[in-house]
Design a protein around this motif. Structure first.
Motif, PDB file in Angstrom:
ATOM      1  N   THR A   1       0.824  -1.204   0.000  1.00 55.50           N
ATOM      2  CA  THR A   1       0.000   0.000   0.000  1.00 55.50           C
ATOM      3  C   THR A   1       0.859   1.255   0.000  1.00 55.50           C
ATOM      4  N   HIS A   2       1.917   1.248   0.825  1.00 49.56           N
ATOM      5  CA  HIS A   2       2.770   2.428   0.942  1.00 49.56           C
ATOM      6  C   HIS A   2       4.029   2.334   0.078  1.00 49.56           C
ATOM      7  N   GLY A   3       4.283   1.175  -0.504  1.00 47.52           N
ATOM      8  CA  GLY A   3       5.442   1.007  -1.376  1.00 47.52           C
ATOM      9  C   GLY A   3       6.770   1.134  -0.658  1.00 47.52           C
ATOM     10  N   THR A   4       6.837   0.647   0.580  1.00 47.04           N
ATOM     11  CA  THR A   4       8.068   0.766   1.355  1.00 47.04           C
ATOM     12  C   THR A   4       8.235  -0.428   2.283  1.00 47.04           C
ATOM     13  N   ASP A   5       9.443  -0.585   2.798  1.00 42.74           N
ATOM     14  CA  ASP A   5       9.717  -1.628   3.772  1.00 42.74           C
ATOM     15  C   ASP A   5       9.758  -1.025   5.163  1.00 42.74           C
ATOM     16  N   TYR A   6       9.269  -1.792   6.138  1.00 39.97           N
ATOM     17  CA  TYR A   6       9.291  -1.385   7.532  1.00 39.97           C
ATOM     18  C   TYR A   6       9.958  -2.468   8.352  1.00 39.97           C
ATOM     19  N   GLU A   7      10.681  -2.075   9.385  1.00 42.44           N
ATOM     20  CA  GLU A   7      11.100  -3.031  10.394  1.00 42.44           C
ATOM     21  C   GLU A   7      10.085  -2.889  11.522  1.00 42.44           C
ATOM     22  N   VAL A   8       9.267  -3.914  11.707  1.00 39.77           N
ATOM     23  CA  VAL A   8       8.261  -3.865  12.763  1.00 39.77           C
ATOM     24  C   VAL A   8       8.828  -4.523  14.004  1.00 39.77           C
ATOM     25  N   MET A   9       8.349  -4.081  15.156  1.00 41.41           N
ATOM     26  CA  MET A   9       8.910  -4.585  16.404  1.00 41.41           C
ATOM     27  C   MET A   9       7.859  -4.715  17.485  1.00 41.41           C
ATOM     28  N   VAL A  10       8.127  -5.678  18.364  1.00 38.52           N
ATOM     29  CA  VAL A  10       7.307  -5.919  19.542  1.00 38.52           C
ATOM     30  C   VAL A  10       8.265  -6.082  20.718  1.00 38.52           C
ATOM     31  N   ALA A  11       8.000  -5.389  21.802  1.00 30.56           N
ATOM     32  CA  ALA A  11       8.841  -5.516  23.000  1.00 30.56           C
ATOM     33  C   ALA A  11       8.746  -6.940  23.539  1.00 30.56           C
ATOM     34  N   LYS A  12       9.892  -7.529  23.827  1.00 29.60           N
ATOM     35  CA  LYS A  12       9.941  -8.909  24.295  1.00 29.60           C
ATOM     36  C   LYS A  12       9.166  -9.125  25.585  1.00 29.60           C
ATOM     37  N   GLU A  13       9.049  -8.089  26.388  1.00 28.82           N
ATOM     38  CA  GLU A  13       8.352  -8.241  27.669  1.00 28.82           C
ATOM     39  C   GLU A  13       6.858  -8.558  27.508  1.00 28.82           C
ATOM     40  N   PHE A  14       6.296  -8.314  26.319  1.00 28.63           N
ATOM     41  CA  PHE A  14       4.861  -8.504  26.121  1.00 28.63           C
ATOM     42  C   PHE A  14       4.480  -9.777  25.368  1.00 28.63           C
ATOM     43  N   LEU A  15       5.470 -10.557  24.953  1.00 32.25           N
ATOM     44  CA  LEU A  15       5.183 -11.771  24.197  1.00 32.25           C
ATOM     45  C   LEU A  15       6.147 -12.863  24.650  1.00 32.25           C
ATOM     46  N   SER A  16       5.591 -13.954  25.150  1.00 29.26           N
ATOM     47  CA  SER A  16       6.441 -14.996  25.724  1.00 29.26           C
ATOM     48  C   SER A  16       6.025 -16.375  25.225  1.00 29.26           C
ATOM     49  N   PRO A  17       6.851 -17.391  25.511  1.00 26.67           N
ATOM     50  CA  PRO A  17       6.502 -18.756  25.118  1.00 26.67           C
ATOM     51  C   PRO A  17       5.202 -19.262  25.768  1.00 26.67           C
ATOM     52  N   ASN A  18       4.731 -18.592  26.804  1.00 30.62           N
ATOM     53  CA  ASN A  18       3.482 -18.990  27.455  1.00 30.62           C
ATOM     54  C   ASN A  18       2.244 -18.508  26.718  1.00 30.62           C
ATOM     55  N   ASP A  19       2.411 -17.641  25.730  1.00 30.89           N
ATOM     56  CA  ASP A  19       1.265 -17.050  25.036  1.00 30.89           C
ATOM     57  C   ASP A  19       0.748 -17.933  23.914  1.00 30.89           C
ATOM     58  N   ARG A  20      -0.567 -17.795  23.685  1.00 29.09           N
ATOM     59  CA  ARG A  20      -1.254 -18.393  22.530  1.00 29.09           C
ATOM     60  C   ARG A  20      -1.836 -17.217  21.758  1.00 29.09           C
ATOM     61  N   VAL A  21      -1.344 -17.014  20.554  1.00 30.98           N
ATOM     62  CA  VAL A  21      -1.543 -15.766  19.820  1.00 30.98           C
ATOM     63  C   VAL A  21      -2.487 -15.947  18.636  1.00 30.98           C
ATOM     64  N   LEU A  22      -3.416 -15.000  18.525  1.00 29.06           N
ATOM     65  CA  LEU A  22      -4.256 -14.877  17.337  1.00 29.06           C
ATOM     66  C   LEU A  22      -3.858 -13.587  16.629  1.00 29.06           C
ATOM     67  N   LEU A  23      -3.459 -13.691  15.370  1.00 33.59           N
ATOM     68  CA  LEU A  23      -3.178 -12.518  14.554  1.00 33.59           C
ATOM     69  C   LEU A  23      -4.500 -11.975  14.035  1.00 33.59           C
ATOM     70  N   VAL A  24      -4.649 -10.659  14.036  1.00 30.98           N
ATOM     71  CA  VAL A  24      -5.865 -10.020  13.524  1.00 30.98           C
ATOM     72  C   VAL A  24      -5.451  -8.851  12.647  1.00 30.98           C
ATOM     73  N   ASP A  25      -6.078  -8.748  11.471  1.00 30.36           N
ATOM     74  CA  ASP A  25      -5.804  -7.601  10.607  1.00 30.36           C
ATOM     75  C   ASP A  25      -7.036  -7.294   9.770  1.00 30.36           C
ATOM     76  N   ASP A  26      -7.060  -6.072   9.246  1.00 31.52           N
ATOM     77  CA  ASP A  26      -8.211  -5.642   8.460  1.00 31.52           C
ATOM     78  C   ASP A  26      -8.186  -6.239   7.063  1.00 31.52           C
ATOM     79  N   PHE A  27      -6.997  -6.358   6.447  1.00 30.50           N
ATOM     80  CA  PHE A  27      -6.877  -6.858   5.076  1.00 30.50           C
ATOM     81  C   PHE A  27      -5.813  -7.938   4.972  1.00 30.50           C
ATOM     82  N   LEU A  28      -6.009  -8.834   4.032  1.00 34.74           N
ATOM     83  CA  LEU A  28      -4.997  -9.797   3.617  1.00 34.74           C
ATOM     84  C   LEU A  28      -4.970  -9.781   2.100  1.00 34.74           C
ATOM     85  N   ALA A  29      -3.809  -9.450   1.538  1.00 36.06           N
ATOM     86  CA  ALA A  29      -3.646  -9.454   0.086  1.00 36.06           C
ATOM     87  C   ALA A  29      -2.438 -10.320  -0.277  1.00 36.06           C
ATOM     88  N   ASN A  30      -1.258  -9.765  -0.142  1.00 37.55           N
ATOM     89  CA  ASN A  30      -0.045 -10.514  -0.453  1.00 37.55           C
ATOM     90  C   ASN A  30       0.527 -11.245   0.754  1.00 37.55           C
TER      91      ASN A  30
END
Length: 190
Positions: A101-130
């Motif tokens: 959409t924006h024609g650019t690359d991003y380095e996305v990040m999540v702080a390690k303190e908020f995501l651990s091996p104990n978590d069960r994660v559901l990804l949610v987004d508005d669109f899926l294309a590529n």
């Protein structure tokens, strides 16, 4: 989900010779909270028995729907940031994501303190294309050691490769509206 498909037909705008679907009047700029509540309930129906502990999305347009979905599950929302800010202390999980959409690359990040091996994660987004954003989020979940349960997508452009690629990789992808084709003449749903 018929309610979402009907809203896309009514208020969605097709641009760029059939390659862009604008739903900013109800989903990713101005948000119809009642519609999002119904989508959140549907995602809970689909994934409610999976022991989800975190909803993960990417900034910015996925945050609104992710918050409502998280409310249905009674869990926190975590979103991958596209730039490091002073309020992110310590170490982070990172992944490179290309935004078509924006024609650019991003380095996305999540702080390690908020995501651990104990978590069960559901990804949610508005669109899926590529699928680039979801692949980046999947990478972050894998780095953390958390269990990736699946992905809940509002609108999937099924005529683009992302959904098929993600499903072939073993990810459970549930899209509430799957578009088979679109042009200035209209939209065909799967």
């Amino acid at each position: 989900m018929q309610l979402l498909e009907d809203r896309i037909r009514k208020d969605g705008k097709i641009r760029e010779h059939g390659s862009v679907l604008k739903v900013d009047s109800f989903l990713n700029h101005q948000i119809d909270v009642d519609l999002c509540n119904e989508m959140g309930k549907e995602f809970f129906r689909l994934f409610g028995g999976e022991g989800i502990t975190k909803i993960l999305t990417i900034e910015a347009s996925g945050i609104g729907i992710a918050c409502i979905v998280a409310q249905c599950f009674g869990v926190p929302v975590l979103f991958a940031k596209k730039s490091k800010t002073k309020n992110i202390d310590g170490s982070v999980y990172t992944s490179q994501v290309h935004s078509f959409t924006h024609g650019t690359d991003y380095e996305v990040m999540v702080a390690k303190e908020f995501l651990s091996p104990n978590d069960r994660v559901l990804l949610v987004d508005d669109f899926l294309a590529n699928g680039a954003a979801l692949q980046g989020l999947m990478d972050i979940v894998h780095q953390s050691g958390a269990d990736l349960v699946g992905a809940g997508i509002c609108i999937e452009k099924a005529f683009q490769p992302g959904g098929d690629l993600l499903r072939q990789s073993g990810l459970r992808v549930e899209s509430l509206a799957r578009i088979a084709a679109m042009s200035e003449n209209g939209i065909t749903f799967c």
